[in-house]
Scaffold this motif. Structure first.
Motif, mmCIF file in Angstrom:
data_model
loop_
_atom_site.group_PDB
_atom_site.id
_atom_site.type_symbol
_atom_site.label_atom_id
_atom_site.label_comp_id
_atom_site.label_asym_id
_atom_site.label_seq_id
_atom_site.Cartn_x
_atom_site.Cartn_y
_atom_site.Cartn_z
ATOM 1 N N SER A 136 0.813 -1.226 0.000
ATOM 2 C CA SER A 136 0.000 0.000 0.000
ATOM 3 C C SER A 136 0.842 1.270 0.000
ATOM 4 C CB SER A 136 -0.917 0.020 1.225
ATOM 5 O OG SER A 136 -1.772 -1.091 1.229
ATOM 6 N N ASN A 137 2.169 1.139 -0.025
ATOM 7 C CA ASN A 137 3.015 2.334 0.049
ATOM 8 C C ASN A 137 2.666 3.423 -0.976
ATOM 9 O OD1 ASN A 137 4.473 1.587 2.273
ATOM 10 N ND2 ASN A 137 6.462 1.746 1.275
ATOM 11 N N PRO A 138 2.382 3.043 -2.244
ATOM 12 C CA PRO A 138 2.047 4.117 -3.199
ATOM 13 C C PRO A 138 0.809 4.907 -2.765
ATOM 14 C CG PRO A 138 2.610 2.096 -4.364
ATOM 15 C CD PRO A 138 2.498 1.740 -2.908
ATOM 16 N N GLU A 139 -0.179 4.201 -2.214
ATOM 17 C CA GLU A 139 -1.385 4.884 -1.731
ATOM 18 C C GLU A 139 -1.067 5.741 -0.505
ATOM 19 O OE1 GLU A 139 -4.382 4.763 -3.327
ATOM 20 O OE2 GLU A 139 -3.121 3.733 -4.806
ATOM 21 N N TYR A 140 -0.215 5.222 0.375
ATOM 22 C CA TYR A 140 0.159 5.998 1.559
ATOM 23 C C TYR A 140 0.871 7.286 1.153
ATOM 24 C CZ TYR A 140 -0.942 1.745 4.181
ATOM 25 O OH TYR A 140 -1.579 0.656 4.717
ATOM 26 N N LEU A 141 1.673 7.195 0.091
ATOM 27 C CA LEU A 141 2.368 8.399 -0.376
ATOM 28 C C LEU A 141 1.367 9.446 -0.861
ATOM 29 C CD1 LEU A 141 5.075 9.819 -0.895
ATOM 30 C CD2 LEU A 141 5.026 8.845 -3.205
ATOM 31 N N LYS A 142 0.309 9.000 -1.551
ATOM 32 C CA LYS A 142 -0.703 9.956 -2.017
ATOM 33 C C LYS A 142 -1.340 10.686 -0.838
ATOM 34 C CE LYS A 142 -2.033 7.451 -6.164
ATOM 35 N NZ LYS A 142 -3.002 6.470 -6.654
ATOM 36 N N TYR A 143 -1.681 9.921 0.197
ATOM 37 C CA TYR A 143 -2.266 10.576 1.373
ATOM 38 C C TYR A 143 -1.244 11.464 2.078
ATOM 39 C CZ TYR A 143 -6.727 8.207 1.121
ATOM 40 O OH TYR A 143 -7.962 7.796 0.725
ATOM 41 N N ALA A 144 0.001 10.995 2.137
ATOM 42 C CA ALA A 144 1.041 11.805 2.780
ATOM 43 C C ALA A 144 1.123 13.168 2.091
ATOM 44 C CB ALA A 144 2.380 11.087 2.730
ATOM 45 N N LEU A 145 1.031 13.171 0.766
ATOM 46 C CA LEU A 145 1.099 14.437 0.032
ATOM 47 C C LEU A 145 -0.123 15.296 0.320
ATOM 48 C CD1 LEU A 145 2.700 13.027 -3.165
ATOM 49 C CD2 LEU A 145 3.532 15.049 -1.945
ATOM 50 N N LYS A 146 -1.284 14.657 0.413
ATOM 51 C CA LYS A 146 -2.507 15.412 0.735
ATOM 52 C C LYS A 146 -2.409 16.073 2.098
ATOM 53 C CE LYS A 146 -5.853 12.765 -1.886
ATOM 54 N NZ LYS A 146 -6.831 11.682 -1.862
ATOM 55 N N PHE A 147 -1.734 15.388 3.015
ATOM 56 C CA PHE A 147 -1.673 15.860 4.404
ATOM 57 C C PHE A 147 -0.355 16.585 4.691
ATOM 58 C CE2 PHE A 147 -4.341 11.858 5.653
ATOM 59 C CZ PHE A 147 -5.492 12.437 5.120
ATOM 60 N N SER A 148 0.223 17.220 3.664
ATOM 61 C CA SER A 148 1.531 17.860 3.822
ATOM 62 C C SER A 148 1.461 19.362 3.617
ATOM 63 C CB SER A 148 2.515 17.306 2.788
ATOM 64 O OG SER A 148 2.851 15.994 3.099
ATOM 65 N N HIS A 149 2.499 20.036 4.041
ATOM 66 C CA HIS A 149 2.719 21.447 3.720
ATOM 67 C C HIS A 149 4.160 21.569 3.254
ATOM 68 C CE1 HIS A 149 5.081 21.657 7.376
ATOM 69 N NE2 HIS A 149 4.074 21.146 8.072
ATOM 70 N N MET A 150 4.570 22.735 2.788
ATOM 71 C CA MET A 150 5.954 22.908 2.371
ATOM 72 C C MET A 150 6.863 22.612 3.560
ATOM 73 S SD MET A 150 7.656 26.042 0.378
ATOM 74 C CE MET A 150 8.900 26.868 1.304
ATOM 75 N N GLY A 151 7.804 21.714 3.361
ATOM 76 C CA GLY A 151 8.734 21.371 4.436
ATOM 77 C C GLY A 151 8.413 20.072 5.150
ATOM 78 N N THR A 152 7.236 19.524 4.900
ATOM 79 C CA THR A 152 6.904 18.230 5.525
ATOM 80 C C THR A 152 7.919 17.176 5.087
ATOM 81 O OG1 THR A 152 4.525 18.694 5.655
ATOM 82 C CG2 THR A 152 5.180 16.364 5.646
ATOM 83 N N ILE A 153 8.350 16.372 6.046
ATOM 84 C CA ILE A 153 9.284 15.274 5.766
ATOM 85 C C ILE A 153 8.505 13.962 5.747
ATOM 86 C CG2 ILE A 153 11.213 13.923 6.700
ATOM 87 C CD1 ILE A 153 12.507 16.405 7.602
ATOM 88 N N ILE A 154 8.737 13.180 4.688
ATOM 89 C CA ILE A 154 8.077 11.880 4.559
ATOM 90 C C ILE A 154 9.154 10.798 4.556
ATOM 91 C CG2 ILE A 154 6.584 10.427 3.122
ATOM 92 C CD1 ILE A 154 5.511 13.104 1.861
#
Ligand code: SAH
Ligand code: DHB
Ligand code: MG
Length: 222
Positions: free
Chosen positions: A144-162
């Motif tokens: 599910s990592n690709p899907e988790y990345l999509k959500y991570a991007l949705k829940f991010s701001h400039m500077g968020t570390i993933i």
């Protein structure tokens, strides 16, 4: 080079630098006693998560994959006062162990464990208009990592570390012909990180007490 040397060097670093306290050690003991798989991050990796949390002065952290809460406690300890960490776990029995560990660490007021299939919880968080996170640690089911990345991007701001754990798996990641869904998931995860103009990313191979593996790290640039 071999596993026993990697473990010995990890022990050397941990003794000198990591300073894991009784709370963290007891956390691992309780995980073991409860029969959880020993797939938590190593102490020096946990410390790295805490340092990342310090360095972005994290107020909000998202973790996908709680297990017994070991990495969770490291991350939460790096947060600023008033911070909040949300961690997602599928197995209710693991979440129970994590709850005890988090209570014992005195962090139950800053950590929320959400039990369920992470993709369902993430969809729900989206509908709740969840505020962005400063640091996101992806460490659950690799397909599910690709899907988790999509959500991570949705829940991010400039500077968020993933940060993504387990991106090497003894080198299996370069096996393009692998039909292991874990390997495929990690490869698609890395490909979408590398091709996303919003992200600047890298990945690092590691050896240590947890064998030969590695992690990815990405920063959201806009
Ligand atoms: N971050 C932890 C280790 C996590 S191990 C640490 O370092 O201490 C991966 C965890 O992800 C396991 O507890 C597993 O139950 C959980 N998991 C697997 N699939 C999941 C899913 N679909 N949703 C949420 N959690 C999942
Ligand atoms: C596995 C998962 C992990 O998160 C990890 O760090 C090591 C192993 C696994 O599912 O095998
Ligand atoms: Mg992991």
């Amino acid at each position: 080079m071999n596993q026993s040397k990697w473990t010995a060097v990890d022990t050397y670093f941990s003794n000198l630098l990591v300073h894991a306290d009784a709370i963290l050690e007891n956390t691992l003991k309780r995980c073991k006693q409860a029969g959880l798989p020993e797939i938590h991050v190593a102490p020096n990796q946990g410390k790295l998560l805490q340092l990342l949390s310090f360095s972005v002065q994290a107020k909000r952290i998202l973790e996908v994959g709680t297990l017994g809460g070991y990495s969770t406690i490291w991350l939460a300890r790096g947060m600023r006062a008033g911070g909040k960490l949300v961690t997602l776990e599928y197995e209710p029995a693991y979440a129970k162990v994590a709850e005890v560990n988090i209570n014992e660490a005195g962090l139950s007021n800053v950590i929320e464990i959400r039990v369920g299939v992470a993709l369902d919880t993430l969809r729900q968080m989206e509908s709740e208009d969840t505020e962005p996170f400063d640091l996101i640690f992806i460490d659950a089911d690799k397909p599910s990592n690709p899907e988790y990345l999509k959500y991570a991007l949705k829940f991010s701001h400039m500077g968020t570390i993933i940060v993504g754990d387990n991106v090497v798996r003894e080198g299996e990641v370069i096996n393009e012909k692998s039909d292991d869904p874990k390997v495929e998931g990690v490869r698609r995860f890395l490909e979408s990180m590398g091709s996303n103009p919003r992200l600047s990313a890298t990945a690092i191979q590691t050896v240590g007490s947890k064998g030969y593996d590695g992690f990815s790290i990405a920063v959201v640039r806009n």
